[in-house]
Design an enzyme around this catalytic site. Structure first.
Site, PDB file in Angstrom:
ATOM      1  N   LYS A  56      34.052  -6.004  -1.896  1.00 33.86           N
ATOM      2  CA  LYS A  56      32.977  -6.654  -1.140  1.00 33.86           C
ATOM      3  C   LYS A  56      32.078  -7.481  -2.052  1.00 33.86           C
ATOM      4  O   LYS A  56      31.758  -8.633  -1.748  1.00 33.86           O
ATOM      5  CB  LYS A  56      32.146  -5.601  -0.398  1.00 33.86           C
TER       6      LYS A  56
ATOM      7  N   ALA B 164      28.553  -2.369  -1.361  1.00 32.86           N
ATOM      8  CA  ALA B 164      28.587  -0.927  -1.099  1.00 32.86           C
ATOM      9  C   ALA B 164      29.602  -0.611  -0.013  1.00 32.86           C
ATOM     10  O   ALA B 164      29.889  -1.445   0.851  1.00 32.86           O
ATOM     11  CB  ALA B 164      27.200  -0.432  -0.686  1.00 32.86           C
ATOM     12  N   ASP B 165      30.138   0.598  -0.061  1.00 27.90           N
ATOM     13  CA  ASP B 165      31.048   1.075   0.973  1.00 27.90           C
ATOM     14  C   ASP B 165      30.865   2.579   1.108  1.00 27.90           C
ATOM     15  O   ASP B 165      30.715   3.283   0.108  1.00 27.90           O
ATOM     16  CB  ASP B 165      32.509   0.762   0.626  1.00 27.90           C
ATOM     17  N   THR B 166      30.879   3.070   2.348  1.00 30.35           N
ATOM     18  CA  THR B 166      30.645   4.477   2.629  1.00 30.35           C
ATOM     19  C   THR B 166      31.768   5.055   3.474  1.00 30.35           C
ATOM     20  O   THR B 166      32.223   4.416   4.425  1.00 30.35           O
ATOM     21  CB  THR B 166      29.306   4.661   3.390  1.00 30.35           C
TER      22      THR B 166
ATOM     23  N   GLY C 181      30.296   4.074  -2.546  1.00 29.90           N
ATOM     24  CA  GLY C 181      30.530   3.336  -3.778  1.00 29.90           C
ATOM     25  C   GLY C 181      29.546   2.184  -3.848  1.00 29.90           C
ATOM     26  O   GLY C 181      29.239   1.560  -2.835  1.00 29.90           O
TER      27      GLY C 181
END
Length: 191
Positions: free
Chosen positions: A50, A67-69, A104
């Site tokens: 991203k 960010a990634d969740t 992340g």
């Protein structure tokens, strides 16, 4: 230097705004696909993708945050639900149990040609939920676009029993971890 959030998430925008960060938003259209299997590696890989997607479109003194969740329960990664039925199944599986939320975070400095990626993990326990409670929660519409089908900062706060770790990580941006990355890796204080 301009800070760019590579996410259209209203929750991530709110977290950054709440601490007075001056930033702009450029939504990443990176494909959210990875070959990674472990939750920490998945969120780090996707946050890198991203942030990199946005970085490729910019030139100059920019600091990009990606960010990634995901939610991880019983060895299974739970992303965003496809529909109400999928949301019901996720919440039913999480009912009365502990699970982990991983986010992340990637920060890219174009000027320094530097990328740093880390992750945060928080343990969350959902209350024992009846089918009626799950249906009522789903009808609020809050499950849409949420990893694990709930939002701890909204009505989801009524179904979360307890957490161990960073609350903001569960919302979608571990701001304390981000602060540490900015300070340690880029010599920038958010205070």
């Amino acid at each position: 230097m301009e800070i760019v959030l590579a996410s259209g998430s209203p929750r991530r925008k709110e977290i950054l705004s709440n601490i007075g960060v001056d930033f702009s938003v450029m939504t990443s259209d990176a494909e959210e696909v990875t070959d990674e299997k472990e939750p920490d590696k998945i969120v780090m890989d996707l946050s890198r993708k991203k942030a990199s997607f946005v970085a490729e479109k910019l030139n100059g003194d920019f600091l990009i945050i990606g960010a990634d969740t995901v939610v991880f329960a019983d060895g299974i990664v739970l992303g965003k639900p496809k529909d109400k039925s999928d949301a019901f199944n996720m919440l039913k599986a999480l009912s009365g149990r502990w699970h982990q939320v991983y986010t992340g975070v990637t920060v890219i400095s174009l000027k320094q040609n530097k990328m740093v990626t880390e992750y945060e993990k928080t343990d969350v326990r959902i209350k024992n939920l009846s089918d009626e409670m799950i249906f009522s929660y789903i009808e609020k519409g809050e499950y849409i676009d949420k990893a694990g089908s709930y939002a701890i900062q909204g009505y989801g706060s009524l179904i979360v029993d307890k957490i161990n770790g960073d609350y903001f990580n569960v919302v979608g941006l571990p701001i304390s971890k981000l602060y540490d990355i900015f300070l340690k890796e880029f010599n920038i204080s958010l205070l």
